[in-house]
Design an enzyme around this catalytic site. Sequence first.
Site, PDB file in Angstrom:
ATOM      1  N   CYS A  36      44.003  41.140  36.922  1.00  0.00           N
ATOM      2  CA  CYS A  36      42.874  40.876  37.816  1.00  0.00           C
ATOM      3  C   CYS A  36      42.310  39.473  37.644  1.00  0.00           C
ATOM      4  CB  CYS A  36      41.796  41.925  37.590  1.00  0.00           C
ATOM      5  SG  CYS A  36      42.475  43.588  37.621  1.00  0.00           S
TER       6      CYS A  36
ATOM      7  N   HIS B 154      32.651  39.111  38.307  1.00  0.00           N
ATOM      8  CA  HIS B 154      33.869  39.913  38.430  1.00  0.00           C
ATOM      9  C   HIS B 154      33.461  41.219  39.101  1.00  0.00           C
ATOM     10  CE1 HIS B 154      37.949  41.045  37.792  1.00  0.00           C
ATOM     11  NE2 HIS B 154      37.667  42.051  36.994  1.00  0.00           N
TER      12      HIS B 154
ATOM     13  N   GLU C  41      30.030  42.889  31.597  1.00  0.00           N
ATOM     14  CA  GLU C  41      29.678  41.624  32.244  1.00  0.00           C
ATOM     15  C   GLU C  41      28.179  41.321  32.033  1.00  0.00           C
ATOM     16  OE1 GLU C  41      31.185  41.279  36.197  1.00  0.00           O
ATOM     17  OE2 GLU C  41      31.013  39.091  36.160  1.00  0.00           O
TER      18      GLU C  41
ATOM     19  N   LYS D 287      33.022  41.852  45.582  1.00  0.00           N
ATOM     20  CA  LYS D 287      33.821  43.080  45.639  1.00  0.00           C
ATOM     21  C   LYS D 287      33.050  44.248  46.241  1.00  0.00           C
ATOM     22  CE  LYS D 287      36.879  41.956  41.715  1.00  0.00           C
ATOM     23  NZ  LYS D 287      36.237  40.753  41.111  1.00  0.00           N
TER      24      LYS D 287
ATOM     25  N   HIS E 147      38.304  45.256  45.412  1.00  0.00           N
ATOM     26  CA  HIS E 147      38.949  44.474  44.355  1.00  0.00           C
ATOM     27  C   HIS E 147      40.332  44.040  44.847  1.00  0.00           C
ATOM     28  CE1 HIS E 147      40.255  42.813  40.715  1.00  0.00           C
ATOM     29  NE2 HIS E 147      39.961  43.771  39.865  1.00  0.00           N
TER      30      HIS E 147
ATOM     31  N   PHE F  56      42.910  43.604  33.174  1.00  0.00           N
ATOM     32  CA  PHE F  56      43.611  44.546  32.300  1.00  0.00           C
ATOM     33  C   PHE F  56      44.550  43.755  31.397  1.00  0.00           C
ATOM     34  CE2 PHE F  56      43.886  48.752  34.925  1.00  0.00           C
ATOM     35  CZ  PHE F  56      42.544  48.946  34.726  1.00  0.00           C
TER      36      PHE F  56
END
Lengths: 406, 430
Positions: free
Chosen positions: B180, B320, B331, B352, B357, B416
Site C-alpha cells: 500500500c 493514509h 496513524e 480514502k 483504498h 502490509f
Amino acid sequence: MSEERRPVLITGVGLVSALAEGLEAHWAALDVAGGAAPPVDRESYSPYPIHPLVEVDFDQQIPKRGDQRQMEPWQRIGTYAAGMALDSAGIKGQTEILSSTDMIVAAGGGERDIAVDSAVLGEIVNRDEFGTILNERLSNDLRPTLFLAQLPNLLAGNISIVHKVTGSSRTFMGEEMAGVDAVRAAYARVASGQSEICLVGGSFNAARHDLILLFELGGYLWESDWCPVWERTDRGGGLVPGSMGAFLVLESADHAARRGKPGLARLDGVASERTTRGPGAAGNAAAGQLNALRTALTGAPLAVLSGASGVEPATSEERTFVTQLAKDHDASVRAAGTAIGHGFEAQFPAIVGLATLVASQRSLYPPRDGSGVELPAASPIGQILATCWGHWRGEGMALVTALDAG
Amino acid sequence: MSAARNGYRDSTNRPVVAVTGMGIVTSLGQGRADNWSALTSGRSGIHAIERFPTEGLRTTIGGTVDFVTAEPLCAPVLSERLADLAIGEAVEQSQAGRVGDFPGPLFLAVPPVEMEWPQRQTLARAVNGDGPPDYSTLVEAARGGGYESLYRLFAFAGVADILADRYGTKGAPVSLSTACASGATAIQLGVEAIRRGECDAALCAASDGSVHAEALIRFSLLSALSTRNDPPEKAAKPFSKDRDGFVMAEGAAALVLESLDHAMARGATILGVIEGCGEKADSFHRTRSSPDGHAIYGAMQAAIDDAGVSADEVDYVNAHGTGTPENDKMEHLGMETVFGERHAQVPISSNKSMIGHTLTAAGAIEAVFSLMTMAEGRLPPTINYDTPDPAIPLDVVPNTARDAAVRRTLSNSFGFGGQNVCLVLAAEPA
C-alpha cells in the site's frame, strides 16, 4: 551522471542454489575437473528438467517455526539467503546497524495452492458462469495467510521480521530486470552517499507447477536431458529453472572501514537497459554498457560470468557478444546458468555473488561446455564482468574487482 | 540564504525536485478537474461491484473504475489502461520532452499480477483430458503453443514494457511494489534518481486495476475489508469509532518530476516540489504495526527531516487513513509523536473516505491530491465522519471541504509487510 562516486564494497554474500550452500561450498563444487554439474530433477515436472535447491536446514537462519510456516518456499529461500549475507557481512544480530540498513528485494509472484487451484478448476471447467461457485470455493478453501506468502513485497517483509533489517524496504518486480535494477539502485545509492549499507538480492523457487505453466506459455523451457547453456543454442534453446537465493551486502568503503570489515570484493559499476530485442539490439545495449564501464577496467586478467538463460535467440546473440569480448580482453567466459540454472529475479544477484567468489579466489573455475565458448582461464583473475540478459526483457551488466587487484 | 540554498539546490545541496505534470484517474472520474471537483464536494466513488458476481461474499462493494474498458478484463490490462490515462495527462501537462520521447526513466508501481480464472478455464478447456483438470492439463494446453501474448500479460515486466515503449522513457523501467506504499515508493525512486544526477526528469506512476473476485476474497480472508455494504458510499469511515475496514478500489496517478533547474530552463510551470521522502520498515508483524508506532512515526519524521524542515512547518497531512481499526489508531499515535501538542490542530484528512483504498496506486494518487490541495487552497474532507472516535482526537476536516492556505503537506503511506513511506510536498520551492 553524478560527479562524485564513493567506492562500493561487497562485504557480504549469501548464496544458496542447487549446487551448494555458501560461497566456500560453491567453490568446492565449482572447482572440479570437467566443471560443475548441478543436480537435476528430471521427473517432477517432466518433460522439463529443473534444478532443485540443495538440502537446507532453514532453522539455521529462520529459527522460529512460526515464521517458517508464514512463508511459502520462495520466501523461505530468500529469507535464508538474506540471513547468510548478513552473517557473511558480520552484521547479523547487530541491531543498531540493521536498523539503518537499507534493503532492495527483487521478487516474483508467490506460490499458489496447487491442490485448491486444481479442485476449483475441476468445478468450473465446464461452466459458462462460474462466478458464484468460485466465490464459494475460494472463500472456504484459501488459507487466509497464503495471500501474505504470495505477495512479492512480503519477502522483504519477512526479512525485516526475521532479521530486523529496517532502514528501508523496497521490492522491485519484473523478472531478471528486477534483479539487475535492484543491484543497480543499491549500488547507485551507496556510491552517491544516499545509503551507507544495503542488503540487496532475490530468491526463486524452481519447484513450482504454476511457474512451469507460466514459462511454458512463453515457450521458454528446455525439455530435453540437461546440458550446458551454450550447447542448447543449436537445439532450439531453452532455460532450466534453478532454485536459488542470492543476497549481497553493499557498503561504502568508509562505513566498512569504521567497523573494521575488509570486504570480499569491490563493485565498480552496474548498468541496466531494456531493449525490445530486435536483431542485434541486446548486443548493442551490452556494448554500450561495456563502453560505460571501460574506464573502470584495470587491465588485470578478466573473467566473464554470463547470465545467459539458454533461451533463443538471445543466448546466441549473447554468445557472439561474450566471445568477442573474451577475444578483445583475453578473457575467459563461464555461463552461470550451467552451474546453478536460471533463477529469474535472483539470477543477477547470484551472478554478482559468484563473481565475488571468483574475485576472492582470484581464480576462475574450470569450464563445462562442449561448444567451445568456455576455455580454461589464466590466473590470477583481477576483474569479473557479469552479464545478465533476461529470457524476454532486460539487459544488465556489472563489474566486480578483486580487492588486491587495483 | 546560505550558499548551498540557491533555489535550485536544497539545504543539503541536492537538486530541488519539482513536479511539472500530474495525471489521475479514480472511481470519481478521469482527470484532475473531475477528480478535484468530486473530491472537494465530498462525493464517494464507492459502489456495489457489478464486474463479477458477489453472491456469497462478505464484502460486495468497491471503488472499481468501470468507465475504462479493458479487453480482456484482467488486472494487468486494466492496470495498464489506467496508468496510460494518468501518464498521458501528466505528460501532456508537463510538456517535458516530445510525444513518445520522455527525457527520463519510468518508475511504475503495479499490482503483482498472475493468471486469473478465466484464463485457467480457457486453457483447461483447450485439452480433452480424462478426469478432472489440474496443472498438468494446463501445461499440456500451453505446450500447444500460441500463448506468448498470455505470457506477456502475466509477466511482471509486462505492463511497464508497454508503457515504456509508448512514452519513450529512457533506460530499463522499474516495476515495483511496497504494497500500500507503492505509489509513494515510485515517487521516492524518481526523487532519488534526480538527486543523484542520473537524470533531469523522471516519470513516476502507480496503477491498480486489480479488483477481481480472488483479490477481494484474499483481503476479505485477512479481515481487512469493510463489510458495511449498504449503502456502499457510507462504508469507508476513516477515523470514525465505527470504522470496520478499508474498501478496495482502483485508480492510477502519474507525476512528472524534474530537477528545478531543468524545469525552469525550459520554462515549465512548477506545480509543486517534492521536498522530502522518508522510509522506515517495521519488523513487528506481517500485517500489523509495532504497537509503539516507531516505524510509522519514524517514516513521518524521516520525511520531514529529509525535507530539511521541522514538523511546525507542516500545515496539513494527507492521511493514509484506510479506515481499518488498526491503521487509524496507529496513524493517530504517529501524529501525536511527530506533532506533539499541535497534533490535534494540524488538519489531516483521508481521501480514502471517498475513493477507497487504491492499494498500489494510493501513494501516488494521494500525492497528486496533496499538490492540488495546496494549489487550490482547499482541504478535501474526510467523509462519513458521523461518530468520532474519542481515542483519536484529530481535526479530520469532517464531512465538508474547507478553505485553508497550505504551504507544505505530509502524505502518509503505510503498507502490509511493514513498508512505510512518507512524502513532504510543498507548494513552491523554498
